[in-house]
Design a protein around this motif. Structure first.
Motif, PDB file in Angstrom:
ATOM      1  N   LEU A 303       0.854  -1.192   0.000  1.00 46.09           N
ATOM      2  CA  LEU A 303       0.000   0.000   0.000  1.00 46.09           C
ATOM      3  C   LEU A 303       0.889   1.242   0.000  1.00 46.09           C
ATOM      4  O   LEU A 303       1.900   1.279   0.727  1.00 46.09           O
ATOM      5  CB  LEU A 303      -0.924  -0.005   1.223  1.00 46.09           C
ATOM      6  N   PRO A 304       0.529   2.271  -0.807  1.00 50.29           N
ATOM      7  CA  PRO A 304       1.362   3.464  -0.912  1.00 50.29           C
ATOM      8  C   PRO A 304       1.685   4.063   0.467  1.00 50.29           C
ATOM      9  O   PRO A 304       0.784   4.259   1.286  1.00 50.29           O
ATOM     10  CB  PRO A 304       0.500   4.432  -1.735  1.00 50.29           C
ATOM     11  N   GLY A 305       2.957   4.287   0.713  1.00 52.47           N
ATOM     12  CA  GLY A 305       3.397   4.918   1.956  1.00 52.47           C
ATOM     13  C   GLY A 305       3.451   3.980   3.147  1.00 52.47           C
ATOM     14  O   GLY A 305       3.797   4.401   4.250  1.00 52.47           O
ATOM     15  N   LEU A 306       3.080   2.699   2.949  1.00 54.52           N
ATOM     16  CA  LEU A 306       3.008   1.788   4.100  1.00 54.52           C
ATOM     17  C   LEU A 306       3.997   0.626   3.989  1.00 54.52           C
ATOM     18  O   LEU A 306       3.801  -0.422   4.605  1.00 54.52           O
ATOM     19  CB  LEU A 306       1.575   1.254   4.264  1.00 54.52           C
ATOM     20  N   SER A 307       5.053   0.839   3.216  1.00 56.06           N
ATOM     21  CA  SER A 307       6.084  -0.185   3.091  1.00 56.06           C
ATOM     22  C   SER A 307       6.637  -0.516   4.483  1.00 56.06           C
ATOM     23  O   SER A 307       6.973   0.387   5.256  1.00 56.06           O
ATOM     24  CB  SER A 307       7.176   0.357   2.156  1.00 56.06           C
ATOM     25  N   GLY A 308       6.686  -1.804   4.816  1.00 55.72           N
ATOM     26  CA  GLY A 308       7.222  -2.222   6.115  1.00 55.72           C
ATOM     27  C   GLY A 308       6.216  -2.147   7.257  1.00 55.72           C
ATOM     28  O   GLY A 308       6.513  -2.567   8.368  1.00 55.72           O
ATOM     29  N   VAL A 309       5.012  -1.611   6.987  1.00 53.64           N
ATOM     30  CA  VAL A 309       3.997  -1.543   8.055  1.00 53.64           C
ATOM     31  C   VAL A 309       3.184  -2.839   8.044  1.00 53.64           C
ATOM     32  O   VAL A 309       2.594  -3.212   7.033  1.00 53.64           O
ATOM     33  CB  VAL A 309       3.057  -0.326   7.864  1.00 53.64           C
ATOM     34  N   LYS A 310       3.196  -3.516   9.189  1.00 50.85           N
ATOM     35  CA  LYS A 310       2.477  -4.786   9.297  1.00 50.85           C
ATOM     36  C   LYS A 310       1.032  -4.518   9.689  1.00 50.85           C
ATOM     37  O   LYS A 310       0.774  -3.886  10.718  1.00 50.85           O
ATOM     38  CB  LYS A 310       3.147  -5.611  10.405  1.00 50.85           C
ATOM     39  N   LEU A 311       0.068  -4.976   8.887  1.00 47.45           N
ATOM     40  CA  LEU A 311      -1.356  -4.794   9.214  1.00 47.45           C
ATOM     41  C   LEU A 311      -1.949  -6.113   9.688  1.00 47.45           C
ATOM     42  O   LEU A 311      -1.774  -7.142   9.033  1.00 47.45           O
ATOM     43  CB  LEU A 311      -2.133  -4.331   7.973  1.00 47.45           C
ATOM     44  N   HIS A 312      -2.616  -6.087  10.820  1.00 45.43           N
ATOM     45  CA  HIS A 312      -3.368  -7.258  11.295  1.00 45.43           C
ATOM     46  C   HIS A 312      -4.844  -6.914  11.137  1.00 45.43           C
ATOM     47  O   HIS A 312      -5.306  -5.910  11.692  1.00 45.43           O
ATOM     48  CB  HIS A 312      -3.065  -7.546  12.760  1.00 45.43           C
ATOM     49  N   ILE A 313      -5.555  -7.749  10.395  1.00 52.74           N
ATOM     50  CA  ILE A 313      -6.935  -7.384  10.058  1.00 52.74           C
ATOM     51  C   ILE A 313      -7.919  -8.120  10.966  1.00 52.74           C
ATOM     52  O   ILE A 313      -7.832  -9.336  11.128  1.00 52.74           O
ATOM     53  CB  ILE A 313      -7.202  -7.708   8.578  1.00 52.74           C
ATOM     54  N   HIS A 314      -8.828  -7.343  11.543  1.00 49.97           N
ATOM     55  CA  HIS A 314      -9.829  -7.929  12.446  1.00 49.97           C
ATOM     56  C   HIS A 314     -11.218  -7.457  12.043  1.00 49.97           C
ATOM     57  O   HIS A 314     -11.483  -6.260  12.045  1.00 49.97           O
ATOM     58  CB  HIS A 314      -9.590  -7.471  13.891  1.00 49.97           C
ATOM     59  N   GLU A 315     -12.082  -8.395  11.704  1.00 44.19           N
ATOM     60  CA  GLU A 315     -13.498  -8.068  11.548  1.00 44.19           C
ATOM     61  C   GLU A 315     -14.138  -8.542  12.839  1.00 44.19           C
ATOM     62  O   GLU A 315     -14.390  -9.737  13.015  1.00 44.19           O
ATOM     63  CB  GLU A 315     -14.098  -8.809  10.349  1.00 44.19           C
ATOM     64  N   ARG A 316     -14.339  -7.609  13.744  1.00 47.47           N
ATOM     65  CA  ARG A 316     -14.880  -7.995  15.049  1.00 47.47           C
ATOM     66  C   ARG A 316     -15.625  -6.832  15.687  1.00 47.47           C
ATOM     67  O   ARG A 316     -15.458  -5.674  15.286  1.00 47.47           O
ATOM     68  CB  ARG A 316     -13.752  -8.470  15.964  1.00 47.47           C
ATOM     69  N   ALA A 317     -16.421  -7.179  16.693  1.00 48.83           N
ATOM     70  CA  ALA A 317     -17.206  -6.148  17.383  1.00 48.83           C
ATOM     71  C   ALA A 317     -16.265  -5.159  18.062  1.00 48.83           C
ATOM     72  O   ALA A 317     -15.194  -5.525  18.554  1.00 48.83           O
ATOM     73  CB  ALA A 317     -18.123  -6.808  18.403  1.00 48.83           C
ATOM     74  N   LEU A 318     -16.702  -3.893  18.070  1.00 49.33           N
ATOM     75  CA  LEU A 318     -15.891  -2.823  18.631  1.00 49.33           C
ATOM     76  C   LEU A 318     -16.831  -2.002  19.513  1.00 49.33           C
ATOM     77  O   LEU A 318     -17.735  -1.326  19.007  1.00 49.33           O
ATOM     78  CB  LEU A 318     -15.366  -1.998  17.451  1.00 49.33           C
TER      79      LEU A 318
END
Ligand SMILES: *Cc1c(COP(=O)(O)O)cnc(C)c1O
Length: 395
Positions: A303-318
């Protein structure tokens, strides 16, 4: 798609086959005079109309009429029409973007057609052939292509609509319908949101509830939000953060899906959005954001500008209490709303239980995560970057 139906006429059953929606029967009547194009910088969302519209009618005996593209103008409907009484009205929101050679492009239009079909089914309107409607919409876009502003961040908003036109007051499904498609040139949805939009968490009024219709794009889901929205605006907030249940779970922001980026324990970022439990509209921008996040995580794209940024994706209640605790701990990086109209809109603060949670301020409004999605989504929408088969040129 020909479906045989039986109708009782003068006491005897008559079987007939209503005509399916057929784009090859299209009749085009062009406007004799074209409107002057508005200045892109003066566009207000959804106000200007293009020169033409698409209209098709359904009646239970004949089926779908020959589709018409004709000059934009009023529809003439019987005052008893179901749409004015019981609201079997559904719609879509999609956009045509100018591609690299100026060609009009749609973004995942089959997903809009599929969602429109599901909405139509939910209010028991007569079904239509999704591929034929998409062909017709593409024809209309070709005719109106001069209306796509050739300015970054601008596009032509498309509003396919289906309404029930049964002219009788009995409380029953509408066996007659009208599909119409209108278009409006648009610029950035929120202008001047450098600070991000402010949200008021609201739980006294609910937008959607378990077993309700919030997961469909039905007209009847929106009017009940206008009064709470007015109250929120009087208190100085831009939009409502719709909460649900005893724990004040976040569902949506106005008519956008909600995302939050939180500092993760491993130095990465937790990207959290509520799950599609029937109370949340399954946004195509939401689905695209999740797919792009997963593609970033798997190394398929950066993703542009996010090189090296680790994303953990959560579809969960907030729940709001969790958001308040994360805010107090200084762990919220960003929150944003996503949808076709806005693409990605930054959230600046959230009012809840008499206090304001201030979210980090970023120059230009969007933080790096939101900006990464914005840049990637707009690059794919305008055909500058290819991703799967998401961008579809109108040929
Ligand atoms: C349309 C809509 C969205 C966004 O859906 P997109 O397909 O991304 O445009 C989100 N929430 C609500 C309530 C909506 O009506």
């Amino acid at each position: 798609m020909a479906i045989e139906t039986t109708t009782t006429i003068n006491g005897s059953a008559v079987t007939h086959t209503p005509a399916p929606l057929d784009a090859s029967k299209l009749v085009i009547t062009l406007a004799t005079e074209l409107k002057p194009l508005p200045k892109p910088e003066s566009l207000v969302f959804g106000v200007e109309q293009t020169d033409h519209m698409l209209v098709v009618h359904y009646d239970p005996i004949e089926g779908w009429s020959a589709p018409e593209i004709k000059p934009y103008g009023p529809l003439s409907l019987d005052p008893m029409s179901s749409c004015f009484q019981y609201c079997p009205n559904v719609f879509e929101g999609m956009k045509a973007y100018a591609g690299p050679s100026g060609e009009p492009r749609l973004f995942r239009p089959k997903d809009n057609m599929a969602r429109l079909s599901r909405s139509v089914e939910r209010v028991a309107l007569p079904p239509f052939d999704m591929e034929q409607l998409l062909i017709l919409i593409q024809r209309l876009i070709k005719i109106e292509s001069r209306w796509i502003p050739d300015v970054p961040g601008h596009s032509l908003y498309i509003r396919p609509t289906v309404i029930g036109t049964r002219a009788a007051l009995g409380v029953a499904a509408s066996d007659s319908a009208c599909i119409y498609v209108i278009m409006s040139p648009c610029g950035p949805y929120f202008r001047g949101v450098a600070k991000g939009i402010s949200l008021l968490g609201v739980s006294e009024s609910v937008r959607a509830w378990p077993g309700g219709t919030g997961g469909h794009k039905l007209g009847l889901n929106y009017a009940p939000g206008f009064l709470p929205q007015r109250v929120a605006a009087k208190q100085g907030y831009d939009q409502i953060l719709w909460l649900l249940g005893d724990e004040d779970r976040v569902t949506e922001v106005g008519a956008m899906n909600f995302f939050m980026a939180v500092k993760a324990d491993d130095g990465g970022v937790d990207l959290i959005t509520p799950p599609l439990d029937g109370t949340i509209l399954p946004g195509i921008t939401r689905a695209s954001t999740l797919t792009l996040a997963r593609a970033h995580t798997s190394g398929q794209i950066v993703l542009p500008g996010l090189s090296g940024v680790k994303l953990h994706i959560h579809e969960r209640a907030l729940a709001m209490a969790e958001i308040a605790a994360l805010s107090d701990a200084g762990r919220i990086l960003e929150a944003f709303g996503v949808g076709t109209a806005v693409i990605v809109a930054p959230v600046g603060k959230i009012g809840w239980k008499g206090r304001d949670l201030q979210l980090p301020v970023h120059t230009g409004g969007l933080g790096p995560i939101g900006k990464g999605f914005w840049d990637m989504l707009t690059a794919v929408q305008t055909g500058r970057t290819e991703f799967e088969d998401w961008s579809v040129p109108c040929l």
